[in-house]
Design an enzyme around this catalytic site. Structure first.
Site, short mmCIF file in Angstrom:
data_model
loop_
_atom_site.label_atom_id
_atom_site.label_comp_id
_atom_site.label_asym_id
_atom_site.label_seq_id
_atom_site.Cartn_x
_atom_site.Cartn_y
_atom_site.Cartn_z
N TYR A 87 -33.30 -4.15 -17.71
CA TYR A 87 -33.70 -4.38 -16.32
C TYR A 87 -33.18 -5.73 -15.84
O TYR A 87 -32.73 -5.86 -14.71
CB TYR A 87 -35.23 -4.31 -16.16
CG TYR A 87 -35.62 -4.34 -14.72
CD1 TYR A 87 -35.68 -3.15 -13.99
CD2 TYR A 87 -35.88 -5.54 -14.06
CE1 TYR A 87 -36.00 -3.17 -12.64
CE2 TYR A 87 -36.20 -5.57 -12.72
CZ TYR A 87 -36.26 -4.37 -12.01
OH TYR A 87 -36.56 -4.39 -10.68
N PHE A 139 -16.39 -2.76 12.14
CA PHE A 139 -16.50 -1.62 11.23
C PHE A 139 -17.91 -1.04 11.43
O PHE A 139 -18.85 -1.79 11.66
CB PHE A 139 -16.23 -1.97 9.77
CG PHE A 139 -16.30 -0.73 8.92
CD1 PHE A 139 -15.31 0.23 9.00
CD2 PHE A 139 -17.41 -0.46 8.14
CE1 PHE A 139 -15.41 1.42 8.30
CE2 PHE A 139 -17.51 0.75 7.44
CZ PHE A 139 -16.50 1.68 7.52
N THR A 140 -18.04 0.27 11.30
CA THR A 140 -19.27 0.97 11.68
C THR A 140 -20.53 0.36 11.05
O THR A 140 -21.45 -0.07 11.75
CB THR A 140 -19.17 2.46 11.29
OG1 THR A 140 -18.81 2.55 9.91
CG2 THR A 140 -18.11 3.17 12.12
N ASP A 230 -14.87 -9.59 4.89
CA ASP A 230 -15.15 -8.25 4.36
C ASP A 230 -14.00 -7.98 3.40
O ASP A 230 -12.91 -7.59 3.81
CB ASP A 230 -15.22 -7.22 5.49
CG ASP A 230 -15.52 -5.83 4.94
OD1 ASP A 230 -15.37 -5.62 3.72
OD2 ASP A 230 -15.90 -4.95 5.74
N LYS A 273 -13.69 0.74 -2.98
CA LYS A 273 -12.30 0.81 -2.52
C LYS A 273 -11.40 0.08 -3.53
O LYS A 273 -11.13 0.60 -4.60
CB LYS A 273 -12.18 0.21 -1.11
CG LYS A 273 -12.72 1.12 -0.01
CD LYS A 273 -14.20 1.06 0.14
CE LYS A 273 -14.70 1.65 1.43
NZ LYS A 273 -16.17 1.65 1.49
N ARG A 397 -11.67 8.96 13.64
CA ARG A 397 -11.94 7.55 13.93
C ARG A 397 -11.60 7.36 15.40
O ARG A 397 -10.55 6.90 15.77
CB ARG A 397 -11.13 6.60 13.05
CG ARG A 397 -11.49 6.65 11.58
CD ARG A 397 -12.61 5.72 11.13
NE ARG A 397 -13.95 6.24 11.19
CZ ARG A 397 -14.95 5.86 10.38
NH1 ARG A 397 -14.75 5.00 9.41
NH2 ARG A 397 -16.16 6.33 10.55
N PHE A 464 -21.19 9.89 13.64
CA PHE A 464 -20.03 10.65 13.13
C PHE A 464 -20.33 11.36 11.82
O PHE A 464 -19.73 12.37 11.51
CB PHE A 464 -18.82 9.73 12.96
CG PHE A 464 -19.08 8.53 12.09
CD1 PHE A 464 -19.64 7.38 12.61
CD2 PHE A 464 -18.78 8.56 10.74
CE1 PHE A 464 -19.90 6.28 11.81
CE2 PHE A 464 -19.02 7.46 9.93
CZ PHE A 464 -19.60 6.33 10.46
#
Ligand code: F0G
Length: 472
Positions: A87, A139-140, A230, A273, A397, A464
């Protein structure tokens, strides 16, 4: 694939380049289900013409996203047996921390289950109601967390980013004058930080240059404004710097990445990514007090500060993924594959966002279907048509992704109306790219007769993902 009927001498004379290939070979395969046109018509209608609502087993080539869809290496898979599922204080956390410190260069690392977990933490820590958060295009999930914390996102990307045909090599650059105007208008105290996307997803996977980031950083820091990167696709961004920016051609991407990150005060990261895993992320910071706050909050929303919502094995796979992701041979093949698909479409005169981006090829749906208004959802329509045509799944998009303005409740009308063909890392072959390109060509040839869609169900947030449509 077509047979090539050419005499050998002409074929050799035609060979103008030496091919490159991926720096890996396939060890395990995952069979795909082959579907018929009538199967696909049924599946997309049942999914409300929203590719997010398709079952993945009905998809042939899945280009919905490059997020969490990467193929891991044998080393990463082997490392999953080395998961220390304690943990607290898992050895895998320390490996992850070391990898982030070594390759990204930040001092403190707070693991999160994925990128939006990190966005939630930084937004809650730094944004007060009434604040403004500039960024190089939204970005969303990033913007939504900023809004939920009481902030207002302000787009300060250069105008070229909104023009699919502009060949600007760094369409992710910040418009410094626009950033300065915002500082003058609202005052630096109302701007806790600027978010820098690298590469800029919604602009077509377009990079920001080192020179621009250096100027942004200087301007922000002069006013006491932090720079939060980001870093989701920062390795891909550094490859473009290596290829396109003077002075970087001889430097390895790993070196460029460290310089790039050194211009920011911290980063949010979706490891799904660049970092070559299926789940995971982190928030990295250089400021000890901020990190302390992040560690306080991460236990509320994600998990203890040494696992942040990930299993030990996931942290281990991500630590190894980071090392693999910064190898020049890897990143060249990764972006080279995207480029291959893009160039094929360009050679057939198909309108895509130029230059080809880092993680995806973006079809310009407005240019496909000039007969449709934006309220008839050209990009949503094109994504549905593509699935029907060949079982290739892409993502809208455009106006659906842009959502509604939280104050007025009105639809936002983005300039770009795009369909993203997103390439997972190390997953598909050149033949899959050919099949995809040929399907797009088929749709291009049939474009004049296509009608649009109407929205029949609209969720409140990030619509979306679950909106439903019917054919007009
Ligand atoms: N930032 C960028 C630039 C992204 O592309 C994403 C995710 C996130 C943050 C959020 O990360 O998904 O791990 O919570 N993009 C995915 C995509 C969903 O398909 O482009 P996450």
């Amino acid at each position: 694939m077509q047979s090539i009927e050419m005499n050998p001498e002409a074929a050799v004379a035609n060979l103008t380049r030496r091919s490159w290939a991926e720096p890996w070979k396939v060890k395990v395969v995952e069979p795909l289900k082959m579907t018929s046109l009538s199967d696909r018509k049924k599946a997309i209608a049942e999914a409300g013409y929203n590719t997010f609502l398709l079952r993945s087993e009905d998809v042939y080539i899945d280009l919905l996203t490059d997020s969490g869809t990467n193929a891991m290496s044998d080393s990463q898979w082997a490392s999953m047996m080395m998961g220390d599922e304690a943990y607290a204080g898992s050895v895998n956390f320390y490996h992850l921390e070391e990898a982030v410190q070594k390759y990204y260069g930040y001092r403190y690392v707070v693991p999160t289950h994925q990128g939006r977990g990190a966005e939630n933490l930084i937004s809650r820590i730094l944004i007060k109601p009434g604040d403004f958060v500039p960024g190089n295009m939204y970005f969303t999930t990033t913007r939504l967390h900023q809004e939920l914390a009481g902030g207002t996102f302000v787009d300060v990307i250069i105008p070229e980013a909104h023009d699919p045909a502009s060949e600007h090599p760094f369409k992710g650059n910040v418009d410094l004058a626009a950033f300065e105007r915002l500082i003058e208008k609202v005052g630096a105290r109302k701007i806790p930080y600027i978010t820098i996307g690298a590469t800029v997803n919604m602009a077509g996977g377009q990079p920001i240059s080192m020179a621009n980031l250096r100027e942004v950083s200087a301007l922000a820091h002069k006013h006491g404004i932090r720079v939060i990167l980001d870093a989701t696709r920062a390795v891909e961004n550094t490859y473009f710097i290596q290829q396109r920016e003077a002075g970087y051609a001889q430097k390895p991407v790993a070196t460029i990445l460290k310089e790039f990150c050194s211009l920011s005060d911290g980063c949010t990261m979706s490891g799904k990514k660049d970092a070559l895993v299926n789940i995971g992320g982190w928030l990295a910071l250089n400021d000890a007090d901020l990190c302390d706050e992040a560690r306080n909050l991460v236990v509320v929303y994600e998990g203890l500060h040494t696992y942040g919502g990930m299993a030990g094995r996931d942290m281990e796979a991500m630590a190894r993924g980071i090392v693999e992701s910064v190898q020049d041979a890897h990143i060249r093949a990764r972006i080279g594959q995207v480029e291959y698909l893009g160039q094929k479409l360009i050679s057939w005169g198909i309108p895509i966002v130029r230059p080809v981006g880092g993680h995806a090829v973006y079809l310009d749906a407005r240019a496909f279907y000039p007969q449709l208004t934006q309220d008839e959802f050209p990009a949503q329509t094109l994504a549905a048509e593509l699935y029907e045509n060949s079982g290739v799944r892409a993502m809208e998009r455009g106006i659906v992704s842009a959502g509604r303005d939280p104050e007025s409740g009105k639809n936002r009308y983005p300039k770009l109306e795009l369909v993203r063909l997103t390439i997972p890392r190390r997953v598909y072959t050149q033949a899959h790219m050919d099949v995809t390109a040929e399907s797009v060509l088929d749709l291009w040839q049939q474009r004049k007769t296509v009608k649009g869609l109407k929205m029949v169900y609209e969720p409140k947030y990030l619509r979306f993902f679950r909106a439903r449509f019917e054919r007009l």
